[in-house]
Design a protein around this motif. Structure first.
Motif, PDB file in Angstrom:
ATOM      1  N   PRO A 362       0.809  -1.219   0.000  1.00 30.89           N
ATOM      2  CA  PRO A 362       0.000   0.000   0.000  1.00 30.89           C
ATOM      3  C   PRO A 362       0.840   1.266   0.000  1.00 30.89           C
ATOM      4  CG  PRO A 362      -0.056  -1.075   2.148  1.00 30.89           C
ATOM      5  CD  PRO A 362       0.637  -2.012   1.212  1.00 30.89           C
ATOM      6  N   ALA A 363       2.101   1.160   0.433  1.00 32.82           N
ATOM      7  CA  ALA A 363       2.945   2.356   0.483  1.00 32.82           C
ATOM      8  C   ALA A 363       3.226   2.896  -0.918  1.00 32.82           C
ATOM      9  CB  ALA A 363       4.249   2.045   1.212  1.00 32.82           C
ATOM     10  N   ASP A 364       3.528   1.993  -1.855  1.00 33.31           N
ATOM     11  CA  ASP A 364       3.817   2.465  -3.215  1.00 33.31           C
ATOM     12  C   ASP A 364       2.622   2.314  -4.155  1.00 33.31           C
ATOM     13  OD1 ASP A 364       3.676  -0.249  -3.776  1.00 33.31           O
ATOM     14  OD2 ASP A 364       5.850  -0.512  -3.772  1.00 33.31           O
ATOM     15  N   GLY A 365       1.507   1.800  -3.608  1.00 35.69           N
ATOM     16  CA  GLY A 365       0.298   1.705  -4.411  1.00 35.69           C
ATOM     17  C   GLY A 365       0.326   0.637  -5.480  1.00 35.69           C
ATOM     18  N   LEU A 366       1.256  -0.317  -5.393  1.00 39.95           N
ATOM     19  CA  LEU A 366       1.368  -1.367  -6.393  1.00 39.95           C
ATOM     20  C   LEU A 366       0.699  -2.633  -5.876  1.00 39.95           C
ATOM     21  CD1 LEU A 366       5.077  -0.857  -7.525  1.00 39.95           C
ATOM     22  CD2 LEU A 366       2.990  -0.103  -8.690  1.00 39.95           C
ATOM     23  N   TRP A 367      -0.333  -3.058  -6.582  1.00 39.60           N
ATOM     24  CA  TRP A 367      -1.065  -4.256  -6.197  1.00 39.60           C
ATOM     25  C   TRP A 367      -1.179  -5.172  -7.411  1.00 39.60           C
ATOM     26  CZ3 TRP A 367      -2.715  -4.863  -1.174  1.00 39.60           C
ATOM     27  CH2 TRP A 367      -2.694  -3.717  -0.368  1.00 39.60           C
ATOM     28  N   SER A 368      -1.266  -6.466  -7.124  1.00 39.57           N
ATOM     29  CA  SER A 368      -1.592  -7.389  -8.207  1.00 39.57           C
ATOM     30  C   SER A 368      -3.050  -7.155  -8.607  1.00 39.57           C
ATOM     31  CB  SER A 368      -1.397  -8.841  -7.750  1.00 39.57           C
ATOM     32  OG  SER A 368      -2.347  -9.173  -6.759  1.00 39.57           O
ATOM     33  N   ASP A 369      -3.363  -7.409  -9.846  1.00 42.58           N
ATOM     34  CA  ASP A 369      -4.738  -7.180 -10.304  1.00 42.58           C
ATOM     35  C   ASP A 369      -5.261  -8.425 -11.007  1.00 42.58           C
ATOM     36  OD1 ASP A 369      -3.021  -6.928 -12.413  1.00 42.58           O
ATOM     37  OD2 ASP A 369      -4.221  -5.414 -13.445  1.00 42.58           O
ATOM     38  N   PRO A 370      -5.496  -9.515 -10.258  1.00 42.95           N
ATOM     39  CA  PRO A 370      -5.971 -10.742 -10.901  1.00 42.95           C
ATOM     40  C   PRO A 370      -7.295 -10.517 -11.628  1.00 42.95           C
ATOM     41  CG  PRO A 370      -6.215 -10.870  -8.519  1.00 42.95           C
ATOM     42  CD  PRO A 370      -5.393  -9.661  -8.801  1.00 42.95           C
ATOM     43  N   PHE A 428       1.576 -16.411 -18.614  1.00 46.98           N
ATOM     44  CA  PHE A 428       1.307 -15.208 -17.831  1.00 46.98           C
ATOM     45  C   PHE A 428      -0.005 -15.388 -17.080  1.00 46.98           C
ATOM     46  CE2 PHE A 428       3.893 -13.759 -21.422  1.00 46.98           C
ATOM     47  CZ  PHE A 428       4.952 -13.179 -20.730  1.00 46.98           C
ATOM     48  N   SER A 429      -0.017 -14.990 -15.803  1.00 46.58           N
ATOM     49  CA  SER A 429      -1.190 -15.225 -14.974  1.00 46.58           C
ATOM     50  C   SER A 429      -2.293 -14.221 -15.226  1.00 46.58           C
ATOM     51  CB  SER A 429      -0.810 -15.184 -13.480  1.00 46.58           C
ATOM     52  OG  SER A 429      -0.269 -13.921 -13.151  1.00 46.58           O
ATOM     53  N   HIS A 430      -1.988 -13.023 -15.719  1.00 49.37           N
ATOM     54  CA  HIS A 430      -3.021 -12.042 -16.003  1.00 49.37           C
ATOM     55  C   HIS A 430      -2.489 -11.047 -17.020  1.00 49.37           C
ATOM     56  CE1 HIS A 430      -1.005  -8.823 -13.732  1.00 49.37           C
ATOM     57  NE2 HIS A 430      -0.679  -9.764 -12.877  1.00 49.37           N
ATOM     58  N   LEU A 431      -3.372 -10.257 -17.531  1.00 46.55           N
ATOM     59  CA  LEU A 431      -3.002  -9.243 -18.510  1.00 46.55           C
ATOM     60  C   LEU A 431      -3.486  -7.906 -17.999  1.00 46.55           C
ATOM     61  CD1 LEU A 431      -1.873  -8.818 -21.432  1.00 46.55           C
ATOM     62  CD2 LEU A 431      -4.243  -8.844 -22.188  1.00 46.55           C
ATOM     63  N   GLY A 432      -2.598  -6.990 -17.760  1.00 47.96           N
ATOM     64  CA  GLY A 432      -2.994  -5.701 -17.211  1.00 47.96           C
ATOM     65  C   GLY A 432      -3.756  -4.867 -18.211  1.00 47.96           C
ATOM     66  N   GLY A 433      -4.582  -3.969 -17.677  1.00 45.92           N
ATOM     67  CA  GLY A 433      -5.232  -2.976 -18.515  1.00 45.92           C
ATOM     68  C   GLY A 433      -6.354  -3.496 -19.377  1.00 45.92           C
ATOM     69  N   VAL A 434      -7.185  -4.427 -18.867  1.00 46.17           N
ATOM     70  CA  VAL A 434      -8.359  -4.851 -19.619  1.00 46.17           C
ATOM     71  C   VAL A 434      -9.297  -3.659 -19.754  1.00 46.17           C
ATOM     72  CG1 VAL A 434     -10.424  -6.277 -19.537  1.00 46.17           C
ATOM     73  CG2 VAL A 434      -8.212  -7.255 -18.973  1.00 46.17           C
ATOM     74  N   CYS A 435      -9.706  -3.363 -20.970  1.00 45.62           N
ATOM     75  CA  CYS A 435     -10.514  -2.170 -21.215  1.00 45.62           C
ATOM     76  C   CYS A 435     -11.965  -2.554 -21.479  1.00 45.62           C
ATOM     77  CB  CYS A 435      -9.960  -1.390 -22.404  1.00 45.62           C
ATOM     78  SG  CYS A 435      -8.269  -0.802 -22.149  1.00 45.62           S
ATOM     79  N   GLY A 436     -12.848  -1.631 -21.226  1.00 50.07           N
ATOM     80  CA  GLY A 436     -14.257  -1.840 -21.495  1.00 50.07           C
ATOM     81  C   GLY A 436     -15.099  -1.074 -20.503  1.00 50.07           C
ATOM     82  N   TYR A 437     -16.400  -1.104 -20.722  1.00 48.22           N
ATOM     83  CA  TYR A 437     -17.307  -0.401 -19.825  1.00 48.22           C
ATOM     84  C   TYR A 437     -17.783  -1.359 -18.737  1.00 48.22           C
ATOM     85  CZ  TYR A 437     -17.357   3.270 -23.330  1.00 48.22           C
ATOM     86  OH  TYR A 437     -16.995   4.264 -24.181  1.00 48.22           O
ATOM     87  N   PRO A 438     -17.646  -0.972 -17.455  1.00 49.20           N
ATOM     88  CA  PRO A 438     -18.091  -1.858 -16.376  1.00 49.20           C
ATOM     89  C   PRO A 438     -19.585  -2.123 -16.456  1.00 49.20           C
ATOM     90  CG  PRO A 438     -16.705  -0.079 -15.530  1.00 49.20           C
ATOM     91  CD  PRO A 438     -17.035   0.260 -16.944  1.00 49.20           C
ATOM     92  N   ALA A 439     -19.967  -3.382 -16.216  1.00 51.47           N
ATOM     93  CA  ALA A 439     -21.379  -3.734 -16.168  1.00 51.47           C
ATOM     94  C   ALA A 439     -21.964  -3.340 -14.826  1.00 51.47           C
ATOM     95  CB  ALA A 439     -21.543  -5.234 -16.399  1.00 51.47           C
ATOM     96  N   LYS A 440     -23.229  -2.971 -14.821  1.00 47.50           N
ATOM     97  CA  LYS A 440     -23.904  -2.580 -13.591  1.00 47.50           C
ATOM     98  C   LYS A 440     -24.601  -3.794 -12.989  1.00 47.50           C
ATOM     99  CE  LYS A 440     -24.663   2.276 -14.821  1.00 47.50           C
ATOM    100  NZ  LYS A 440     -25.667   3.361 -14.990  1.00 47.50           N
ATOM    101  N   GLY A 441     -24.417  -3.970 -11.685  1.00 43.73           N
ATOM    102  CA  GLY A 441     -25.034  -5.090 -10.997  1.00 43.73           C
ATOM    103  C   GLY A 441     -25.734  -4.648  -9.741  1.00 43.73           C
ATOM    104  N   VAL A 442     -26.491  -5.558  -9.156  1.00 45.18           N
ATOM    105  CA  VAL A 442     -27.213  -5.310  -7.907  1.00 45.18           C
ATOM    106  C   VAL A 442     -26.783  -6.381  -6.923  1.00 45.18           C
ATOM    107  CG1 VAL A 442     -29.467  -5.217  -6.806  1.00 45.18           C
ATOM    108  CG2 VAL A 442     -29.167  -4.272  -9.096  1.00 45.18           C
ATOM    109  N   GLY A 443     -26.458  -5.994  -5.700  1.00 40.24           N
ATOM    110  CA  GLY A 443     -26.025  -7.007  -4.750  1.00 40.24           C
ATOM    111  C   GLY A 443     -25.859  -6.474  -3.357  1.00 40.24           C
ATOM    112  N   SER A 444     -25.025  -7.165  -2.580  1.00 42.41           N
ATOM    113  CA  SER A 444     -24.812  -6.813  -1.179  1.00 42.41           C
ATOM    114  C   SER A 444     -23.361  -7.055  -0.808  1.00 42.41           C
ATOM    115  CB  SER A 444     -25.726  -7.652  -0.279  1.00 42.41           C
ATOM    116  OG  SER A 444     -25.399  -9.027  -0.384  1.00 42.41           O
ATOM    117  N   LYS A 445     -22.954  -6.420   0.279  1.00 44.67           N
ATOM    118  CA  LYS A 445     -21.588  -6.523   0.750  1.00 44.67           C
ATOM    119  C   LYS A 445     -21.591  -6.639   2.267  1.00 44.67           C
ATOM    120  CE  LYS A 445     -17.069  -4.306   0.031  1.00 44.67           C
ATOM    121  NZ  LYS A 445     -16.369  -3.154  -0.602  1.00 44.67           N
TER     122      LYS A 445
END
Length: 674
Positions: A362-370, A428-445
């Motif tokens: 969190p200090a350098d803001g670098l996280w994996s993005d699976p 490679f385990s993932h590919l950074g920078g997947v582009c597109g418009y986020p889908a809208k969902g309904v749920g709970s947390k």
């Protein structure tokens, strides 16, 4: 102790703290001692100093075994059957657990997974009990002793045994759940969805209130018929757990135990039945116990539905329910939903990604993005995708009350998807920078669970995660199965993980269709069966004749070059398990890499206890993968099944477990026909 023998279910479970119930109980019985749990001591820290301070308990409570309390008569673990009326909440604010538990008692199949019946206060009693909870993809068996905190000699600090039956299963289960979380204090206020998931391993559908009355009643009835757990919570007021003028408790959890449409005056009224974990304090409005509505109804079911008791259970009109409650939570192994005709639409496939993690600094803001990919094949009119995350509680600080995980579902165009597929093949385990418009969902947390429902058009999608801290989690993606797919599923189609997959086994009619006069199957017939019934939805993927010859040899107990129905049944059980392993290990749909072979072994139930060296894994990667390092499903099946047979052969032939001696003929017979 009378016990319901039906629906007993043996499930494999991880031993919490490495404690084995049967070993510890038998040791205590041999020594003539009562079990004392050194991992959850009878001290104030097991309760939680914060909780003792909140309840103004200046003196430390005593810890007593139920067998030491002679004022109530002999104790029972369960007397006849487990019921919600056995539960009476104590000083911990764990109504979120008890409301879920009250609903669990209405489903014997789920309940028997939590409450193993091999324990009592009479037969083989040694002061030790155990319970099972679902934690992030696996069942965990938690052992406790039966010392319970008591205030003023006979006043139990937490769940109190009812005076009329003296059953202790709720008290001991609460203690086991507190041990799992660290202390009773960690049960003091929580989230209903977390408890529902922990008791079932299911997925929670959340209905925000108010909702359409007809849809709400239909949903409740449909969920009840499906054996779902249902609970709800009241709106928050200025104080928590305060009784309001209408008899309801603010910020409190209730169990939903029924729903009916009843004759009233010249029409009908929808009513819902609720239960309060306090065991008392009931609704005082319309349709409450003793209300005028019950006097005026002419419904012939009145005597069956209406019980004027101070047991915490009451009826409330659907309209009043929606005014006074915040959410309705419905939990089932697979999602419960209605289609556009308000009929049950419950066929879903499931993708599981276990033991996943997001790490970074969190200090350098670098996280994996699976990122996790899935495909929607058919257009539908209702919610057709549910994405559900369950965070491993041990990866969160105990002081955290919020879920740090977030995600987006993004549609991926074909060009990007081709690049992702190539990336996966190259390791490679993932590919950074997947582009597109986020889908809208309904749920709970909640603290440990995050679920959203989506209505998505056909296409390829990515689940992109983000977080503010390191977490470990399980991801489940539920995809609604179309009517066409459901017809295919009736013919042993295993290209998806079905809701009923672990139970369906094989269908004799299919076996007989491919066998010789309904008796046996040779390698050629096996090849036709597997390719036409198992892989019909995967074009380009096929079992070769040589692979089928090898599989047949591994299952050929009679050594006659054929599989009878019983041998094929054993094979089919392993194919089901291999399909689960493939689904749980793949990095993207249809892509399993050779470097993930160890994980595939760990995900295969029939290989539990078999260890494999790094050198052997490297050899198997060369043997079963193609030039890009990719392993097909048929190749994985051949590898996993041969690994099982060879490991068992060694242990059966070895006299000391370290080595074996074979004649040349024995050696040749073993390695050549397999």
């Amino acid at each position: 102790m009378a016990q319901n023998q039906e629906n007993r279910t043996e499930i494999s479970a991880v031993k919490f703290n490495g404690q084995d119930f049967k070993y510890l109980r038998d040791r205590c019985l041999r020594r003539g001692q009562l079990f004392e749990d050194e991992t959850f001591l009878p001290v104030n820290s097991s309760i939680g100093l914060q909780l003792l301070q909140k309840k103004n308990l200046s003196q430390s409570p005593k810890w007593m075994r139920p067998t030491m309390d002679s004022s109530r008569g002999p104790p029972f673990f369960i007397l006849e059957t487990a019921s919600r009326f056995d539960i009476q909440q104590g000083n911990a604010g764990d109504c979120w657990v008890l409301a879920a538990l009250g609903s669990l008692t209405q489903n014997p199949k789920y309940l028997h997974q939590i409450l193993p019946w091999d324990q009592s206060f009479s037969q083989q009693y040694a002061g030790i009990f155990h319970f099972r909870f679902w934690q992030c993809g696996q069942w965990v068996d938690v052992v406790v002793d039966d010392r319970l905190p008591v205030w003023d000699q006979h006043d139990y600090l937490f769940i109190r045994p009812c005076k009329d039956n003296h059953e202790f299963w709720p008290c001991l289960l609460e203690k086991a759940y507190a041990k799992l979380h660290g202390s009773y204090f960690h049960l003091h206020y929580g989230y209903l969805p977390d408890a529902l998931v922990d008791l079932t391993g299911g997925v929670v559908t959340t209905l925000k209130l108010p909702s359409s009355s007809s849809n709400l009643m239909l949903m409740v009835k449909t969920a009840a018929q499906a054996g779902s757990l249902m609970a709800c919570n009241t709106l928050g007021q200025t104080c928590q757990d305060c009784e309001m003028d209408n008899g309801l408790v603010s910020s409190h959890a209730y169990t939903v135990t029924g729903a009916e449409q009843i004759q009233y005056r010249r029409g009908k009224e929808d009513i819902i039945r609720l239960w309060n974990p306090w065991g008392h304090t009931e609704w005082k409005g319309s349709w409450s116990d003793g209300s005028q509505e019950w006097q005026e109804t002419s419904d012939h079911r009145k005597d069956q539905l209406y019980k004027n008791k101070q047991d915490g259970e009451f009826w409330i009109s659907c309209q009043d329910f929606q005014k006074n409650f915040n959410c309705l939570f419905i939990c089932n192994r697979f999602p419960i939903s209605l289609n556009h005709e308000n009929k049950l639409h419950g066929s879903w496939s499931k993708m599981m990604f276990e033991n996943q993690s997001i790490v970074g600094n969190p200090a350098d803001g670098l996280w994996s993005d699976p990122q996790y990919f899935f495909i929607v094949r058919e257009p539908m009119k209702e919610w057709n995708v549910i994405v559900s995350f369950t965070i491993k509680p041990q990866s969160l600080p105990s002081t955290d009350k919020e879920n740090p995980l977030n995600f987006q579902v993004v549609k991926v165009d074909s060009q990007v998807w081709n690049t992702i597929a190539l990336s996966s093949l190259l390791g490679f385990s993932h590919l950074g920078g997947v582009c597109g418009y986020p889908a809208k969902g309904v749920g709970s947390k909640s603290k440990c669970n995050l679920t959203q429902c989506f209505h998505l058009n056909p296409g390829t999608y990515a689940v992109v995660t983000s977080t503010s801290r390191e977490v470990q989690f399980l991801l489940r993606i539920f995809l609604k199965v179309s009517d066409i797919d459901r017809k295919l599923d009736n013919n042993l189609n295993l290209t998806r993980v079905q809701a009923s997959l672990p139970e369906i086994g094989f269908q004799p009619s299919v076996f007989q269709r491919y066998s010789q006069q309904g008796m046996n199957i040779d390698a050629s017939q096996l090849q036709n069966l597997l390719n036409q019934e198992l892989l019909k939805e995967l074009p380009g993927v096929m079992f070769s004749l040589d692979e089928c010859r090898g599989i047949l040899a591994l299952m050929d107990v009679k050594v006659n070059g054929l599989l009878d129905q019983e041998e094929f049944k054993r094979l089919w059980e392993r194919l089901v398990n291999c399909q689960h392993a493939f689904q749980n290990t793949q990095r993207s749909p249809g892509v399993l890499l050779s470097l993930d072979l160890r994980k595939a072994i760990e995900n295969t139930d029939f290989l539990i206890g078999i260890s494999v060296s790094r050198e052997l894994l490297d050899l198997m990667a060369l043997r079963y993968s193609d030039h890009t390092g990719r392993i097909s499903f048929p190749s994985l099946v051949c590898f996993l099944m041969k690994l099982e047979v060879m490991a068992k052969a060694f242990h059966n032939l070895s006299k000391d477990g370290k080595g074996l001696y074979l004649t040349e003929m024995e050696w040749m017979n073993l390695v050549m026909y397999s």
